[in-house]
Design an enzyme around this catalytic site. Sequence first.
Site, PDB file in Angstrom:
ATOM      1  N   THR A   1       0.821  -1.204   0.000  1.00  0.00           N
ATOM      2  CA  THR A   1       0.000   0.000   0.000  1.00  0.00           C
ATOM      3  C   THR A   1       0.854   1.254   0.000  1.00  0.00           C
ATOM      4  O   THR A   1       2.085   1.186  -0.036  1.00  0.00           O
ATOM      5  CB  THR A   1      -0.960  -0.024   1.211  1.00  0.00           C
ATOM      6  OG1 THR A   1      -1.893   1.046   1.109  1.00  0.00           O
ATOM      7  CG2 THR A   1      -0.196   0.060   2.521  1.00  0.00           C
TER       8      THR A   1
ATOM      9  N   PHE B   1      -2.219   4.520  -5.243  1.00  0.00           N
ATOM     10  CA  PHE B   1      -3.179   5.522  -4.803  1.00  0.00           C
ATOM     11  C   PHE B   1      -3.480   6.511  -5.926  1.00  0.00           C
ATOM     12  O   PHE B   1      -2.597   6.865  -6.698  1.00  0.00           O
ATOM     13  CB  PHE B   1      -2.640   6.267  -3.582  1.00  0.00           C
ATOM     14  CG  PHE B   1      -2.821   5.508  -2.293  1.00  0.00           C
ATOM     15  CD1 PHE B   1      -2.793   4.131  -2.251  1.00  0.00           C
ATOM     16  CD2 PHE B   1      -3.020   6.195  -1.111  1.00  0.00           C
ATOM     17  CE1 PHE B   1      -2.957   3.428  -1.063  1.00  0.00           C
ATOM     18  CE2 PHE B   1      -3.180   5.508   0.093  1.00  0.00           C
ATOM     19  CZ  PHE B   1      -3.149   4.134   0.117  1.00  0.00           C
TER      20      PHE B   1
END
Length: 320
Positions: free
Chosen positions: A156, A178
Amino acid sequence: MTSLLDQLRTMTVVVADTGDIGAIETLKPIDCTTNPSLLLKAAGMEGLAPIVDEAVAWGRKQGGETEDVVQAVADRLAVSVGVELTKLVPGRVSTEVDANLSFNTERTLEKARAIIRAYDERGVSRDRVLIKIASTWEGIQAARVLQREGVDCNLTLLFSLVQAMACADAGVFLISPFVGRITDWYAKAEGKTFTAEEDPGVRSVRAIYAAYKARGIETVVMGASFRTIGQIQALAGCDRLTISPKLLEELAATEGDLPRALSPESYGTPPEAPATDEFSFRWEMNESAMATEKLAEGIRQFGSDLRALHTLIRERLARG
């Protein structure tokens, strides 16, 4: 006419970016993912009160230093929420390694293995879990080891192509590039708004997707951190998209045609891939102010929310 959400599900695996059991029951995603921020919110949700109460009661029975007990309760709570989520989704649940371990490969490995053991003790097999790790150099190297051990990882806080290629080199199961946070950075830096096609966050995920598909890389691309349904529409067809309940509800309430933007056969011109040795990785990250700043900011935010969760647990333990 069919909703945008129903159409999206025909071409992309939809993941819920939440620990809210009620939202997951209503929206029925395939997978779900959590992080310290979402877990902190979940700890205050009425539907999860029994899980929080059980973790705190368990903690009161443990011996040792207070801070060790607080950490143990936080770990138990994360897995307990994850276990409940596995009952609601047919796919995977991502559980995050503590943000304060983001620059320590060995401690990340230790924590990840402990998470997998805890799930196993609850009867949840590792093929239902993804270990979620920040995409630092140290985190990616920990993921390399875990993948070899048969533990699938979700990397992430990913903002750049070099992070994505290093994850692919490590054999990572899934990455979460993202979108919204990249867009936020450029909107502030350039003082402008972007259409979906101009959106820097959308373009970043498209470039990563193209780089992977052109090279036959099997690592799953799961776009994350969305601000608008327009960003989601611009990435329709991506392997997976993790979406907040608010935007899932908006997609479900919106009708219209949803063209496929990405497919394994149609991904545009792939970018030149950067080298993935440690020197090249750190240099490429240094060259991108956006990626460096957003990665650091994300780790700080998750770290802050982890500390807030610890404070909440400490207060609950002290009530006796």
